[in-house]
Design an enzyme around this catalytic site. Structure first.
Site, mmCIF file in Angstrom:
data_model
loop_
_atom_site.group_PDB
_atom_site.id
_atom_site.type_symbol
_atom_site.label_atom_id
_atom_site.label_comp_id
_atom_site.label_asym_id
_atom_site.label_seq_id
_atom_site.Cartn_x
_atom_site.Cartn_y
_atom_site.Cartn_z
ATOM 1 N N SER A 1 0.849 -1.192 0.000
ATOM 2 C CA SER A 1 0.000 0.000 0.000
ATOM 3 C C SER A 1 0.884 1.241 0.000
ATOM 4 C CB SER A 1 -0.921 0.009 1.237
ATOM 5 O OG SER A 1 -0.149 0.100 2.428
ATOM 6 N N LYS B 1 13.708 7.613 12.206
ATOM 7 C CA LYS B 1 13.939 8.304 10.935
ATOM 8 C C LYS B 1 15.343 8.903 10.871
ATOM 9 C CE LYS B 1 11.226 6.604 9.355
ATOM 10 N NZ LYS B 1 11.045 5.926 8.055
ATOM 11 N N SER C 1 12.618 10.562 6.538
ATOM 12 C CA SER C 1 11.620 11.609 6.746
ATOM 13 C C SER C 1 12.315 12.844 7.291
ATOM 14 C CB SER C 1 10.553 11.141 7.743
ATOM 15 O OG SER C 1 9.759 12.221 8.196
ATOM 16 N N TYR D 1 9.555 7.499 16.849
ATOM 17 C CA TYR D 1 9.449 7.571 15.389
ATOM 18 C C TYR D 1 10.543 8.479 14.820
ATOM 19 C CZ TYR D 1 7.635 8.612 10.747
ATOM 20 O OH TYR D 1 7.513 8.779 9.386
ATOM 21 N N ILE E 1 3.169 4.489 -0.469
ATOM 22 C CA ILE E 1 4.319 4.821 -1.305
ATOM 23 C C ILE E 1 4.949 3.564 -1.895
ATOM 24 C CG2 ILE E 1 6.642 5.814 -1.269
ATOM 25 C CD1 ILE E 1 5.622 7.690 0.960
#
Length: 270
Positions: free
Chosen positions: A4, A159, A128, A155, A6
């Site tokens: 799903s 990243k 990100s 998170y 990207i």
């Protein structure tokens, strides 16, 4: 992470280019459905699903073993899967750190010799801009941070690990024709937001639908790093939709990149 968002959009375009594409995803149902849809839309029958759960190091090792046995060629590895939810994996690590970094790190290491033998080859790591808030501490790698916003911090830390992983991998693979790129795809409306706190969803979800990129737009910078000619001198760099950019200062810390690499190896027993 090709079932799903990207990942699926990236896989679709690679299949349109005629590539043999392996969708490495956690859900067999979603993975098989995505592979079937891509085969149907592109007419490319060389699109296959293989099970991979990055939250299980046992699954990562099993996937790599199966892949190396069945697939003689590997020219492009796209580390795209990601979660923003909190929690702990069966291996005892924080969920975002293992899925977003540690599982990808192990997978890359297990497939690295195949990438070398098929060189020129590339590794693309979907990072990100959230790396700007990362605060990796080598002595506490894999443990969830404390505090009110611990899941968000976890998170961001993962990243930052993505950006530093690409940087250190490029350094270590100098001269092998294996190159590596970290990518910020932009603010993309994907299923990642299903993990947002309940109090934030009424604000975040309408903004996502109105202002964020769709998956195919977010995939474009990933595809550029995967297929654009002449990027080899930029190995280890951080890319956005505007091309190569300097990451935040913490993403340019070579000593931290080395410490992350060595700490990741230690956690994985490599």
């Amino acid at each position: 992470g090709g079932s799903s968002g990207i990942g699926a959009a990236t896989a679709l375009e690679l299949a349109r280019c005629g590539a043999r594409v392996i969708l490495a995803t956690r859900s067999a149902r979603r993975g098989e459905a995505a592979a079937s849809r891509i085969r149907r839309e592109t007419g490319n029958n060389e699109v296959q699903f293989m099970h991979l759960d990055l939250a299980s190091l046992r699954s990562v090792r099993a996937f790599a073993s199966t892949f190396l046995r069945q697939e003689p060629q590997l020219h492009l590895l796209i580390n795209n899967a990601g979660v923003s939810a909190g929690g702990t994996t069966e291996d005892g690590f924080s969920l975002p750190f293992q899925v977003n970094h540690l599982g990808h790190f192990l997978l890359t290491q297990l497939l690295l010799e195949r990438l070398r033998s098929c060189a020129p080859s590339r590794v693309v790591i979907v990072a990100s801009s959230a790396h700007c808030a990362g605060r990796l501490r080598p002595e506490s790698l894999g443990r969830p941070p404390s505090g009110l916003f611990s899941t968000f911090q976890d998170y961001c830390d993962s990243k930052l690990a993505n950006v530093l992983h690409a940087r250190e991998l490029a350094t270590r693979e100098e001269g092998t024709q294996v190159t590596c790129y970290a990518v910020h795809p932009g603010f993309v409306n994907t299923s990642l937001f299903r993990y947002a706190p309940l109090w934030l969803k009424p604000l975040l979800l309408p903004l996502a639908w109105l202002l964020f990129l769709d998956a195919s737009e977010g995939a474009q910078v990933v595809l550029d790093c995967a297929t654009q000619e002449g990027l080899e001198p930029l190995t280890g760099r951080y890319f956005t939709d505007g091309g190569p950019r300097l990451p935040w200062p913490v993403g340019r810390d070579d000593r931290l990149a080395r410490a992350l690499w060595e700490g990741s190896e230690r956690l994985l027993g490599l």
